[in-house]
Design an enzyme around this catalytic site. Structure first.
Site, PDB file in Angstrom:
ATOM      1  N   SER A 129      57.920  22.354 -70.263  1.00 41.96           N
ATOM      2  CA  SER A 129      56.631  22.338 -69.589  1.00 41.96           C
ATOM      3  C   SER A 129      55.476  22.328 -70.584  1.00 41.96           C
ATOM      4  O   SER A 129      54.359  21.994 -70.220  1.00 41.96           O
ATOM      5  CB  SER A 129      56.511  23.521 -68.628  1.00 41.96           C
ATOM      6  OG  SER A 129      56.779  24.714 -69.311  1.00 41.96           O
ATOM      7  N   HIS A 138      59.438  16.777 -65.904  1.00 40.91           N
ATOM      8  CA  HIS A 138      58.935  18.136 -65.706  1.00 40.91           C
ATOM      9  C   HIS A 138      58.935  18.492 -64.220  1.00 40.91           C
ATOM     10  O   HIS A 138      58.084  18.045 -63.467  1.00 40.91           O
ATOM     11  CB  HIS A 138      57.528  18.256 -66.305  1.00 40.91           C
ATOM     12  CG  HIS A 138      56.950  19.630 -66.178  1.00 40.91           C
ATOM     13  ND1 HIS A 138      55.613  19.882 -66.075  1.00 40.91           N
ATOM     14  CD2 HIS A 138      57.561  20.840 -66.110  1.00 40.91           C
ATOM     15  CE1 HIS A 138      55.416  21.177 -65.964  1.00 40.91           C
ATOM     16  NE2 HIS A 138      56.578  21.773 -65.979  1.00 40.91           N
ATOM     17  N   ASN A 192      49.565  21.618 -66.022  1.00 39.18           N
ATOM     18  CA  ASN A 192      49.329  22.905 -66.675  1.00 39.18           C
ATOM     19  C   ASN A 192      48.092  22.875 -67.560  1.00 39.18           C
ATOM     20  O   ASN A 192      47.478  23.905 -67.816  1.00 39.18           O
ATOM     21  CB  ASN A 192      50.568  23.328 -67.469  1.00 39.18           C
ATOM     22  CG  ASN A 192      51.638  23.884 -66.539  1.00 39.18           C
ATOM     23  OD1 ASN A 192      51.339  24.246 -65.395  1.00 39.18           O
ATOM     24  ND2 ASN A 192      52.868  23.928 -67.002  1.00 39.18           N
TER      25      ASN A 192
END
Ligand code: 3H9
Length: 651
Positions: free
Chosen positions: A404, A425, A475
Site C-alpha cells: 500500500s 492494491h 492513501n
C-alpha cells in the site's frame, strides 16, 4: 430497427433490439408506441409477447438522455397506452427488467420471467424516483410494504422473490419465447385480470409511514431521492391514481435536474468506463485460470476469499505450518461471516475453503498463472518473497504486490521478466471493498496491465490505474485529508466537531473516528520508518497519542476514550491535555467551514495527482474516494463536486 414484430400463429411477438441494454431512448419509445397502435388495429392478433434481444430485457430509461429536454412519446404515456391495449400483452423477461423496463412490464397485462432474471426499480441509485408509474403501480401490484422496500432501496430482486411478491406472474426455465407464447394462449382462456392502475391499494397507518421515514432518513445520510420516493409511494397509497401519477412525474422531473442526480450519473458512467480503459483497447490480457496468495493475514485471506468468490482455484502460501493453519482459519472466518450474513450457504462456504491448496512450499506455485503477494509491509521481506517467486514460478506467470505504500519498482528489483510484475492494491476487507488500485511499474507490459483490469472485472471490482507515488492515489489523498483535519485541531476546533461535520457532509465516519477504528499506529509506524531513513517528517498530533499508548479502539483509547467493550467514542480530557501545548486557537468554524476545508484539501491533492499524471482522469480519483474511502456517492466524488461548485460560482 429497435422494434421488430413477427408472429407465432395469432400471437404477435414484439422484439426490442436496442444494444447494449435495450435502454428506452426516444426511438425505442416511438417504436413501441407504433407497435401498440399497429397491433391493436390488427384483427388477426389475439395477444402480444414483448421480449428483448441481447443480454437483457429493457434495463431502463436511457440515462444519457437525462441531461436533455424530455422528448415525446413520454414513458408514462407509453406505459399508460400499453395498459389500454385491446389485446393482452405479456412481458417476457430475461436478464434485468429495471426502472423504466420494469415500468413497461407493469404496463403489460402479464409478466413472465426466466428463473435467472432480476426485476427492480433502481432509480434512487441515480438520484431520481421512478418516473413512469413505478411508485404508483408497484404498490397496486405487490402491496405497499414490498413497493417501499423495492423503490426506496433501489435493490433488484431475483425472479423467485419477484414471484412471491406478486411482481411477476410466472417464473419459467428453458426457452423464454416459447414459454411466453404458451402462457399467452393459456391466459386467453381465462378472464383477464384488471389493469394494474385499476387495482385497489391499502395504505398502512400514519405511524407506519413515520417509522419508514425515520429509518430511510438514517440510511440515506443526506441523499434525497429515497425520501422523495417515499413521499411518492405514500401519495400512491392515499390518493387517486391520476393525482399520484402527477405527483410522481413532478418529483421525477425535479430530481432529474438536481445536483445529486448529476453526481450519481457521473459515478454510474465512471464505474462503467473504469474496467475497460481506452488506452488498453489493443492490449490482450493473459488468461488467469489459477491464482495464489502469499501471506494469510487479514489482507491475504481477504484477497484469497475474493479470488475464490470469483471461482478461481487458489493456493495460499505462508511461512510455516503454524502460519498456514492461521491463514486457513482467517479464510474460514471470512466465509463463516458470509454465511451469518446470509450471503453463502454452509455448503458453499465449506467448498470455498476446502478447495484452497495451502502450504509453505513455493514449489506449489510452479504452474500458477497469477501470484499476489500480501506479506508484511517491509521492503526486505517483500523482496525475499519475489526472489523466490522469480525462481519457482513460470517465467510468464503474472506476479503482483499488494503493497500500500512501498515503491513497487524497488520490490521488483532483480526479478526476471519484470514486464509481468504489477501492483494490485486491494482495500480491506479485500473480499468486500470494490476498489482495486492497479499500479504498473515502467517495466510492466501492456498485457500484464490489461490482465490486472481483466482480473478486476472477474472479481467484480472497480479498477483504477495509479502511477507510483507515496500512498498511490487513495492513501496520498487520505494523508493530506488527515493532515488538514489535524491542522483544524491545532487551530482549536474540537475533534468531535470535525467528525460530526464530516458525517453531516455524508461520510459514514469522521476522520478521527475512522482512525480510531483502523488504528493510529499504522500511519505512525510509516512516519517513524521514514524518519529513521533520514526523511524530515514533521511531528503529527497522532504521533503524540501513539507515544502515550493511545492506538485507537483496540487500546480503548485514541482520539477518543472508549469504555471497555464499547465502541462509542467519548471526547477525551486526556487528549486535550496531551495536545494542549500544540494548539494555537483560531476563529471557531461552522460545520460547513470544516467540511469545506477538508474537502478543499482533498481536491488540492487530487489536482496535484492529476497534474503529475499519477491519476489518468479526474473521475478515477472520484471512484477511488467513493469506493475506497467512504466519500458520499451522491456528491459524485471530490473532483466532480469541486468542478460543479466552480461552475456554479462562474454563472
Ligand atoms: C429509469 O429507468 C427512469 C424511469 O423510471 C423513468 C423515465 C421517465 N442508459 O453495466 P454494463 C450502458 S432510470 C444508458 O457494463 P452489464 C453502460 O453505460 C434507469 N446506458 O452491463 C455500458 O455502456 P458502454 C434505471 C446504459 O451487462 C453498457 O450499457 N435503470 C444504461 O454489466 C453496458 O452496461 C438502471 O439504473 C442506461 N439505463 O449490466 C439500470 N444502462 O458499453 C442500469 C447501462 O458504452 N444498468 N448502460 O460502457 C445496469 O444496472 C446494468 O447496465 C445492467 C447490465 C444490469 C442492465
Amino acid at each position: 430497427m429497435a422494434v421488430n414484430i413477427d408472429r407465432d400463429g395469432d400471437i404477435a411477438i414484439v422484439t426490442v433490439d436496442n444494444p447494449p441494454v435495450n435502454a428506452l431512448g426516444q426511438a425505442l419509445r416511438q417504436g413501441l408506441w407504433d407497435a401498440v397502435e399497429g397491433l391493436d388495429a390488427d384483427a388477426s392478433v389475439r395477444a402480444v409477447v414483448l421480449i428483448c434481444a441481447g443480454r437483457t430485457f429493457i434495463a431502463g430509461a436511457d440515462v444519457t438522455e437525462f441531461g436533455k429536454p424530455p422528448m415525446p412519446p413520454h414513458l408514462p404515456d407509453l406505459v399508460g397506452r400499453l395498459e389500454q391495449t385491446a389485446k393482452p400483452w405479456v412481458a417476457a423477461i430475461h436478464g434485468s427488467a429495471l426502472g423504466g423496463g420494469f415500468e413497461v412490464a407493469m404496463g403489460c397485462r402479464f409478466r413472465v420471467a426466466l428463473d435467472s432474471a432480476l426485476v427492480g426499480l433502481p432509480e434512487v441509485t441515480l438520484g431520481i424516483v421512478p418516473g413512469a408509474s413505478g411508485t404508483v403501480r408497484t404498490p397496486r401490484l405487490a402491496g405497499v410494504e414490498a413497493a417501499v422496500d423495492l423503490v426506496t432501496t433501489g435493490k433488484p430482486v431475483k425472479a423467485a422473490k419477484a414471484l412471491a411478491l406478486g411482481l411477476v406472474d410466472k417464473v419459467v426455465t428453458g426457452e423464454l419465447r416459447a414459454e411466453a407464447v404458451t402462457f399467452a394462449h393459456d391466459a386467453l382462456t381465462r378472464t383477464l385480470p384488471q389493469p394494474i392502475s385499476a387495482r385497489p391499494v391499502t395504505s398502512p397507518d400514519p405511524a407506519w409511514w413515520d417509522a419508514q421515514r425515520q429509518a430511510i432518513a438514517k440510511r440515506a445520510k443526506g441523499e434525497v431521492a429515497p425520501l422523495r420516493a417515499l413521499d411518492c409511494l405514500r401519495m400512491a397509497a392515499e390518493k387517486p391514481f391520476a393525482e399520484a401519477m402527477a405527483f410522481e412525474r413532478a418529483t421525477f422531473l425535479d430530481l432529474r435536474a438536481s445536483d445529486q442526480a448529476a453526481a450519481l450519473r457521473h459515478i454510474f458512467f465512471a464505474e462503467r468506463a473504469a474496467p475497460r480503459p481506452a488506452h488498453l483497447a489493443d492490449a490482450k490480457p493473459r488468461g488467469v485460470r489459477s491464482a495464489a496468495v502469499i501471506g494469510g493475514g487479514t489482507m491475504g485471506a481477504g484477497i484469497a476469499a475474493a479470488l475464490r468468490d470469483a471461482g478461481l482455484p487458489v493456493t495460499l502460501i505462508e511461512r510455516d505450518a503454524e502460519a498456514v493453519k492461521r491463514g486457513l482459519l482467517n479464510l474460514r472466518n471470512i466465509f463463516d461471516a458470509a454465511v451469518k450474513r446470509g450471503k453463502l450457504t454452509e455448503a458453499e462456504a465449506q467448498a470455498r475453503v476446502k478447495d484452497v491448496c495451502a502450504g509453505s512450499d513455493y514449489s506449489l506455485l510452479a504452474e500458477t498463472d497469477l501470484v499476489i503477494e500480501a506479506v508484511f509491509e517491509d521492503l526486505a521481506v517483500k523482496r525475499a518473497v519475489f526472489a523466490r517467486l522469480g525462481q519457482t514460478c513460470r517465467p510468464d506467470a503474472i506476479l503482483a504486490t499488494n503493497t500500500s505504500y512501498l515503491d513497487p519498482r524497488l520490490i521488483a528489483e532483480g526479478l526476471p521478466n519484470p514486464d509481468r510484475f504489477i501492483g494490485l492494491h486491494f482495500f480491506s476487507p479485500a473480499n468486500v471493498m470494490k476498489l482495486l488500485e492497479i499500479v504498473p511499474t515502467p517495466a510492466t507490459s501492456p498485457a500484464t496491465l490489461a490482465t490486472g483490469f481483466a482480473l478486476a472485472r472477474s472479481l467484480g471490482k472497480i479498477p483504477v490505474q495509479s502511477g507510483i507515488c507515496d500512498g498511490f492515489i487513495g492513501n496520498r489523498i487520505l494523508t493530506r485529508y488527515r493532515a488538514e483535519a489535524e491542522m483544524l485541531v491545532r487551530q482549536g476546533t474540537p475533534i468531535a466537531a470535525i467528525d460530526a461535520a464530516m458525517r453531516g457532509y455524508g461520510f459514514a465516519m469522521g476522520p478521527f473516528e475512522a482512525q480510531d477504528l483502523g488504528g493510529l499506529d499504522i500511519a505512525y509506524l510509516q512516519r517513524e520508518a521514514a524518519r529513521s531513513a533520514g526523511q524530515d517528517v514533521p511531528e503529527a498530533l497522532c504521533d503524540i497519542l501513539v507515544r502515550a499508548g493511545r492506538k485507537g479502539q483496540k487500546t480503548g483509547a485514541g482520539w477518543y476514550d472508549y469504555a471497555p467493550g464499547d465502541r462509542e467514542p467519548t471526547p477525551s480530557e486526556t487528549v486535550v491535555a496531551l495536545l494542549a501545548n500544540r494548539l494555537t486557537p483560531g476563529p471557531s468554524l461552522s460545520a460547513e467551514d470544516i467540511a469545506g476545508r477538508l474537502t478543499a484539501a482533498m481536491v488540492a491533492e487530487g489536482k496535484a495527482i492529476l497534474a503529475e499524471g499519477i491519476a489518468l482522469r479526474a473521475s478515477d480519483i472520484d471512484l477511488v474516494e467513493v469506493h475506497g474511502y467512504g466519500y458520499p456517492r451522491w456528491r459524485g466524488g471530490p473532483m466532480f463536486e469541486a468542478e460543479r461548485m466552480a461552475s456554479q460560482r462562474s454563472v
